[in-house]
Write an enzyme that holds these catalytic residues in place. Structure first.
Site, short mmCIF file in Angstrom:
data_model
loop_
_atom_site.label_atom_id
_atom_site.label_comp_id
_atom_site.label_asym_id
_atom_site.label_seq_id
_atom_site.Cartn_x
_atom_site.Cartn_y
_atom_site.Cartn_z
N GLU A 27 23.87 36.77 3.21
CA GLU A 27 25.16 36.14 2.86
C GLU A 27 24.95 34.67 2.48
O GLU A 27 25.56 34.16 1.55
CB GLU A 27 26.13 36.29 4.04
N GLU B 287 24.65 45.11 9.14
CA GLU B 287 25.62 44.88 10.22
C GLU B 287 26.18 46.15 10.84
O GLU B 287 26.44 46.21 12.04
CB GLU B 287 26.79 44.01 9.71
N1 3HC Z 1 19.44 37.36 16.14
C1 3HC Z 1 18.81 37.06 17.29
N2 3HC Z 1 17.57 37.52 17.59
C2 3HC Z 1 17.00 38.31 16.67
C3 3HC Z 1 17.62 38.66 15.47
C4 3HC Z 1 18.89 38.12 15.21
N3 3HC Z 1 19.54 38.37 14.06
N4 3HC Z 1 16.79 39.47 14.78
C5 3HC Z 1 15.70 39.62 15.53
N5 3HC Z 1 15.81 38.92 16.67
C6 3HC Z 1 14.82 38.76 17.74
C7 3HC Z 1 14.57 40.03 18.50
O1 3HC Z 1 15.49 40.18 19.55
C8 3HC Z 1 13.15 39.80 19.00
O2 3HC Z 1 13.25 38.95 20.11
P1 3HC Z 1 12.20 39.08 21.33
O3 3HC Z 1 10.86 38.87 20.73
O4 3HC Z 1 12.65 38.03 22.25
O5 3HC Z 1 12.39 40.46 21.86
C9 3HC Z 1 12.50 39.03 17.87
O6 3HC Z 1 13.58 38.48 17.11
C10 3HC Z 1 11.65 39.87 16.95
O7 3HC Z 1 12.40 41.00 16.54
P2 3HC Z 1 11.72 42.42 16.37
O8 3HC Z 1 10.94 42.75 17.58
O9 3HC Z 1 12.80 43.34 15.96
O10 3HC Z 1 10.70 42.12 15.19
P3 3HC Z 1 10.34 42.98 13.93
O11 3HC Z 1 9.35 42.19 13.17
O12 3HC Z 1 10.01 44.37 14.31
O13 3HC Z 1 11.68 43.08 13.05
C11 3HC Z 1 13.65 42.25 11.98
C12 3HC Z 1 12.25 41.92 12.52
C13 3HC Z 1 13.52 43.21 10.78
C14 3HC Z 1 14.30 40.98 11.53
C15 3HC Z 1 14.46 42.94 13.09
O14 3HC Z 1 14.41 42.13 14.24
C16 3HC Z 1 15.90 43.16 12.76
O15 3HC Z 1 16.24 44.12 12.10
N6 3HC Z 1 16.77 42.26 13.25
C17 3HC Z 1 18.19 42.41 13.12
C18 3HC Z 1 18.66 42.03 11.76
C19 3HC Z 1 20.16 42.15 11.68
O16 3HC Z 1 20.75 43.10 12.14
N7 3HC Z 1 20.77 41.14 11.07
C20 3HC Z 1 22.19 41.09 10.96
C21 3HC Z 1 22.73 40.39 12.14
S1 3HC Z 1 24.47 40.47 12.21
C22 3HC Z 1 24.97 39.30 11.09
O17 3HC Z 1 24.19 38.70 10.42
C23 3HC Z 1 26.43 39.10 11.03
C24 3HC Z 1 26.82 38.28 9.86
O18 3HC Z 1 27.34 39.12 8.86
C25 3HC Z 1 27.84 37.26 10.22
#
Ligand code: 3HC
Length: 741
Positions: free
Chosen positions: A135, A155
């Protein structure tokens, strides 16, 4: 004013270097450096540059500086470390979900200020630009990415919709159909697809910052006006085209995201992009976003996100624990499990030696692997070239030649203790001293198997789920002697295979199957008591389970549980109610799908069809046992089965075979088809209320006998008015229970 003062604290550095000016903010995760009149704004908020309040604050200040400084002609926004911004901070979302008024920084103003800047802003993406990250990128005037970058709006997987204007900007860039597909599926797309869709302007090779700044300079020279995504309407559908697109989107949501609310809700927000002016569309998005984020589904899915990541936190395993680097794997047994594990390893780029006792067994195993890959090609998952590459990584052989080169050996022969011990001892003779020797057992005692090896510290259980190339769960069974290094290696391997590894203790059935037994047998008692297999399965799938328990039993093979019943000597306690029907079905050779009949009968299409013979058998056996049959409601069926699961889960947790209730939830979400939007059995119990669950369990105990004895932990937490989540928090850092005697 406060923010401004903080900004003033930025200081100039590296003065004297021509055209290179570094401005470092005090403790801000966002820094700004200038390079030949281009501002490089770097977001550095490990691990994934999530958009917490400090990041948004820092970005706002950096944008203000770009606007203010006449020497700056363009700006590039980039992420430090492994990725661009992977989204809003989900910790903040969690707070919002549970009722906090804060938790997510306001994004409208910063995004508008970026878009309104009279100087080109280029978003430079690598890694994953997800959610709020994409975004943010869409508010820039231009977007460039490295070839392996991915972009998406995931999301809905958290039970929410994009909340930073993604539903309004995405269809303006990529069109409504593509925006619906991306937002409903939540799946990211690769840079090449993003370029074709119009989401990015250029794929750049080499150093991203250098290439993005060169592009920014180019754009600073180019003719104005700068493109603002919010002003674009050329890719939005006409009023005539829109209804069919929305209908298709809603059908996609219902079909592919069963029971989930957010994928349907996101289509409502996307609709607003085509029917309302931008600002009103954003308002609509905000309303839908807040309804979603406060929903039960968002609470459960956000909980599940952190539960999955928390599973790798294991006492005794730290960042400093030395894990063996695994690049070559040897697998003993080319049957269903061994073949599936070989595919999972080959898919992850590992070299595999696959062995079986005879050439015939090996050929049959390889033929199955090839057949499975053919299906993947037919479904468009892999190209023939990708399959060839994977097959080339699997070397099939009889005997243990070359096993001394393996970093990890996985024994995957069928569940027979004597055979597994014999193989453990033979492997001991050939394996390298630091090689991890894993046994893929679903129920057997790891310690007994490890005792057959001279180096029990390197022995671990890796309980894969069938089909092993598809199912995400791996239970990592820690035996009495298993070392922390071995556990660390197993966790790393699970991650490398794209799976979720959950460390469990060594008890019969470990965590998942141990809980499955009372659940499965309660379902069988229900049909003896008057329900039909079909009714039970429908109640469970309506509850959200991926499959009904009888369909699962038929798929796994009734003979599997039959063998386990004998091996574990189940129902041996005096007075225990023994299920009547499953043994009878096995004796008739009705082993499930593979036999064409089990609890159901199956035609060529493998669809389960209720079988009158089975219903007659159930009635005959029940009446022979003097059971008075009656009808059951779906709610009763769900309570009798799911509460049996929860009660056993509480026991497993109390006895220390699971580290956390959250681990049990991860196991059930990733290995047993429990609906993610309910968070897992333990989280579901918390939401129902442990007192309510306990009262029902206690009533079943009174009515149905000792198999329903309430788990002491369930009783205790219910009386104290606590939840499993609170229990987890109170026990952070506990060790797994001592192994079974
Ligand atoms: N917020 C906070 N922490 C996050 C995060 C996020 N968006 N994404 C990842 N993390 C943290 C994880 O909790 C993890 O923390 P830890 O080491 O303390 O356990 C660390 O980052 C690493 O994450 P992964 O173990 O999942 O690492 P990978 O390399 O396997 O994957 C990733 C990385 C593809 C970025 C995966 O973490 C992921 O899919 N994250 C979520 C992405 C997501 O859903 N984003 C949308 C969020 S909602 C949003 O943006 C709302 C908006 O529209 C307003």
């Amino acid at each position: 004013m406060e923010k401004w003062k903080k900004w003033k604290k930025w200081k100039s550095g590296r003065s004297g270097a021509p055209g290179y000016d570094v401005r470092v903010p005090q403790k801000s995760p966002v820094s700004l450096t200038t390079h030949d009149h281009v501002a490089l704004i770097t977001i550095d908020n490990p691990p994934v540059n999530a958009l917490g309040p400090e990041v948004v604050d820092g970005l706002s200040q950096a944008i203000a500086e770009v606007a203010r400084d006449p020497g700056i002609r363009a700006a590039v926004v980039i992420g430090a470390g492994r990725t661009f911004v992977a989204g809003a901070d989900i910790k903040g979302l969690e707070q919002l979900a549970w009722g906090s008024e804060t938790g997510l920084p306001e994004m409208h103003d910063p995004l508008q200020r970026i878009e309104d800047l009279p100087k080109p802003v280029v978003m430079a993406m690598h890694g994953t630009a997800l959610g709020g990250g994409l975004e943010l990128a869409m508010a820039g005037h231009y977007r460039v990415a490295v070839p392996d970058a991915q972009m998406g709006q995931p999301e809905v997987n958290l039970g929410i919709i994009p909340g930073a204007e993604g539903t309004q900007r995405l269809p303006r860039l990529v069109g409504m159909d593509k925006a619906i597909e991306m937002c409903v599926s939540g799946k990211p797309i690769k840079a090449r697809d993003a370029l074709a869709a119009g989401l990015i302007d250029r794929i750049v090779e080499g150093d991203l910052a250098t290439a993005a700044m060169a592009f920014a300079r180019e754009m600073a020279e180019a003719a104005r006006p700068l493109p603002k995504t919010r002003d674009r309407i050329d890719r939005l559908p006409s009023r005539e085209q829109l209804p069919a697109m929305l209908q298709a989107g809603r059908e996609l949501a219902r079909k592919t995201r069963r029971n989930l609310e957010a994928p349907l809700a996101v289509v409502d927000a996307l609709e607003a992009a085509a029917t309302l002016p931008f600002d009103e569309g954003c308002q609509k998005e905000r309303e839908v976003f807040f309804t979603c984020v406060r929903s039960d589904q968002a609470k459960a899915l956000i909980y599940a996100f952190f539960a999955e990541r928390g599973a790798s936190r294991v006492p005794g395993v730290t960042k400093d624990t030395r894990a063996t680097t695994v690049s070559s794997v040897a697998i003993v047994g080319a049957g269903t499990m061994g073949g599936g594990i070989a595919m999972a390893c080959a898919n992850a780029g590992l070299n595999v030696r696959l062995t079986d006792a005879t050439q015939g067994a090996l050929d049959a195993g390889l033929a199955t692997i090839k057949k499975n890959y053919d299906v993947s090609v037919a479904r468009g998952r892999f190209t023939p070239a990708m399959v060839d590459e994977r097959l080339a990584r699997i070397q099939a052989q009889v005997g243990y030649g070359g096993f001394d080169k393996a970093d990890l050996i996985i024994e995957a022969v069928f569940e027979n203790m004597a055979l597994k011990k014999e193989i453990a001892s033979a492997l001991d003779a050939v394996a390298r001293p630091d090689c991890i020797v894993a046994t893929n057992t679903s129920t057997l005692n790891i310690d007994e198997i490890a005792a057959a090896a001279r180096r029990p510290a390197t022995v671990v259980g890796l309980h894969f789920f069938s089909p092993a190339n598809v199912m995400r769960l791996v239970e990592i069974v820690r035996g009495a002697a298993t070392s922390s290094e071995t556990i660390a290696t197993a966790l790393t391997v699970a991650k490398r295979l794209g799976k979720v590894g959950v460390v469990v203790g060594n008890c019969p059935g470990f965590v998942g199957n141990r809980m499955m037994f009372p659940y499965m047998y309660e379902a069988q008692f229900l049909v003896e008591d008057g329900a039909t297999p079909e009714q039970v399965d429908r109640a469970l799938t309506d509850f959200g389970m991926a499959m009904g328990i009888f369909a699962v039993d038929d798929m796994a093979g009734l003979d599997v549980a039959w063998r386990v019943r004998k091996e574990l000597n189940q129902f041996s306690e005096p007075g225990a109610r023994k299920p009547l029907v499953s043994d009878a079905l096995c004796e008739m050779g009705r082993f499930g799908q593979k036999a064409g009949k089990g609890w159901y009968q199956y035609g060529a299409d493998r669809k389960a069809v209720p079988d009158a013979d089975v219903l007659a058998l159930i009635e005959r056996l029940a009446s022979g046992a003097g059971i008075t049959r009656r009808s059951f409601t779906a709610a009763e069926i769900v309570e009798r089965t799911i509460y049996a699961l929860i009660n056993e889960g509480a026991r497993v947790l109390d006895e220390g075979y699971a580290l956390r209730a959250a681990d049990i939830d991860v196991i059930y979400l990733s290995g047993y088809g429990f609906p993610a939007w309910r968070g897992g059995p333990m989280f579901y119990a918390d939401r129902v209320g442990l007192n309510t669950v306990y009262e029902r369990v206690a009533a079943f105990h009174r009515d149905l006998g000792d198999r329903w004895t309430p788990a002491p932990l369930l009783e205790r937490l219910a009386r104290e008015g606590r939840t499993f989540q609170e229990f987890d928090r109170s026990r952070a850092g506990s060790e797994l229970a001592a192994p079974r005697a």
